[in-house]
Enzyme design. Structure first.
Site, PDB file in Angstrom:
ATOM      1  CG  ASP A  77      -6.784  -1.258   5.616  1.00 11.88           C
ATOM      2  OD1 ASP A  77      -6.553  -1.925   4.584  1.00 11.88           O
ATOM      3  OD2 ASP A  77      -5.902  -0.634   6.225  1.00 11.88           O
ATOM      4  CB  THR A 124      -0.897   0.007   1.275  1.00 10.09           C
ATOM      5  OG1 THR A 124      -1.947  -0.932   1.129  1.00 10.09           O
ATOM      6  CG2 THR A 124      -1.531   1.349   1.577  1.00 10.09           C
TER       7      THR A 124
HETATM    8  N1  ASP Z   1      -4.222  -2.598   3.497  1.00  6.00           N
HETATM    9  C1  ASP Z   1      -4.238  -3.116   2.154  1.00  6.00           C
HETATM   10  C2  ASP Z   1      -5.524  -3.880   1.938  1.00  6.00           C
HETATM   11  O1  ASP Z   1      -5.855  -4.720   2.745  1.00  6.00           O
HETATM   12  C3  ASP Z   1      -3.086  -3.991   1.820  1.00  6.00           C
HETATM   13  C4  ASP Z   1      -1.746  -3.614   2.421  1.00  6.00           C
HETATM   14  O2  ASP Z   1      -1.569  -2.559   2.955  1.00  6.00           O
HETATM   15  O3  ASP Z   1      -0.823  -4.406   2.356  1.00  6.00           O
HETATM   16  O4  ASP Z   1      -6.157  -3.674   0.962  1.00  6.00           O
END
Ligand code: ASP
Length: 312
Positions: free
Chosen positions: A205, A174
């Site tokens: 999230d 992300t």
């Molecule tokens: N938070 C992101 C999601 O679950 C993925 C990540 O940050 O690695 O979509």
């Protein structure tokens, strides 16, 4: 005190398999994103514009899981999530499962500025961005050879053909930024492709205000990375704000507690946060987290692993 922090996700390539070239390219991406944000903040600009500029730079860089370089879902397609929040007013905008917006964070910003709603998904998000005149792209724009490889390994794993555990880098990532400007305003922005082989239509999230993204003046700005389902359950970004606001916890304590709880849940996770005094917390329970910070003195620092965080 003016401060900026960025992250490129907790899904870092394991140190043992990080090539010199990938290391250099990723650090370069972090440096460029810090510079893009600081270019706004250092001239007295607003935190909201600085986090947007930093996230656009990270979305455009292939090393990180957002925009160009985003992961592929189970159907070998891209569905992108992003959110931005202005701590001055609690105004926020977000997109979920967007498929053709070159820079999802810019669509989130337009939604926030327009104010008619907060979160748009799927075709509605794409249509909105198109009518706003934002750059639209085909799905190919987001795909890189590395993400194709990651999809293949996830597919092999599902077929029982992979005889090892997939790395954090193969799974997720992300990008995000948080800032405190000269006027005392806090802002946060986060953008992601989600995780490799996620279900089509799955939303993480990142675009859920209070889970992966949150900003409130006088309190804190937070941007998270890690498997989103855990962050949504714990309302992680808002939980950190609550710990500070109602529990009078120091920023580091609030951020470390949140990361520890996610570890107990079994989630590889990281987050960046800045409080109203300009303190910065960059925490993760994974081997690494692409991250960087810049402070009023003009000092830039970046790092990927626990022991390589250094001034540049
Ligand atoms: N938070 C992101 C999601 O679950 C993925 C990540 O940050 O690695 O979509």
């Amino acid at each position: 005190m003016t401060t900026l922090a960025i992250h490129g996700g907790a899904g870092t390539i394991p140190r043992g398999s990080m090539t010199e070239e990938s290391y250099r390219v990723a650090r370069d991406g972090l440096r460029m994103a810090l510079a893009a944000g600081w270019n706004v903040l250092g001239k007295g600009g607003l935190a909201i514009d600085a986090v947007q500029a930093a996230v656009v730079a990270l979305e455009n860089h292939p090393s990180f899981n957002a925009g160009h370089g985003a992961v592929l879902n189970e159907k070998r397609e891209h569905e992108l999530d992003a959110a931005i929040m202005d701590g001055r007013t609690l105004a926020a905008g977000a997109v979920a499962s967007a498929r053709h917006i070159r820079n999802p964070i810019l669509a989130a910003r337009r939604i926030m500025d327009e104010g008619a709603c907060l979160l748009l998904s799927g075709a509605g998000a794409d249509d909105f961005a198109r009518t706003q005149g934002l750059d639209m792209v085909s799905q190919d724009y987001f795909t890189t050879p590395l993400r194709q490889e990651h999809w293949q390994r996830a597919d092999d794993e599902r077929a029982g053909k992979l005889n090892r555990t997939r790395t954090e880098a193969e799974k997720h990532g992300t990008v995000g930024a948080v800032a405190l400007d000269d006027h005392g305003n806090l802002a946060a922005a986060t953008s992601t492709g989600g995780y490799t082989y996620k279900r089509a239509g799955r939303i993480g999230d990142t675009p859920v205000i209070g889970a992966g993204t949150y900003a409130r003046n006088g309190v804190v700005a937070v941007s998270c990375t890690g498997l989103g389902e855990y962050f949504i359950r714990r309302c992680t970004a808002h939980d950190i704000a609550s710990r500070i606001l109602y529990g009078a916890e120091a920023l580091d304590q609030a951020a470390e507690t949140a990361i520890e709880e996610l570890k107990e849940d079994g989630a590889g996770a990281g987050l960046i946060a800045i409080d109203a005094a300009g303190n910065i917390s960059l925490v993760h329970n994974t081997e690494g987290m692409y991250r960087g910070k810049a402070s009023s003195e003009g000092v830039f620092s970046i790092g990927i692993y626990a022991d390589d965080f250094s001034t540049i």
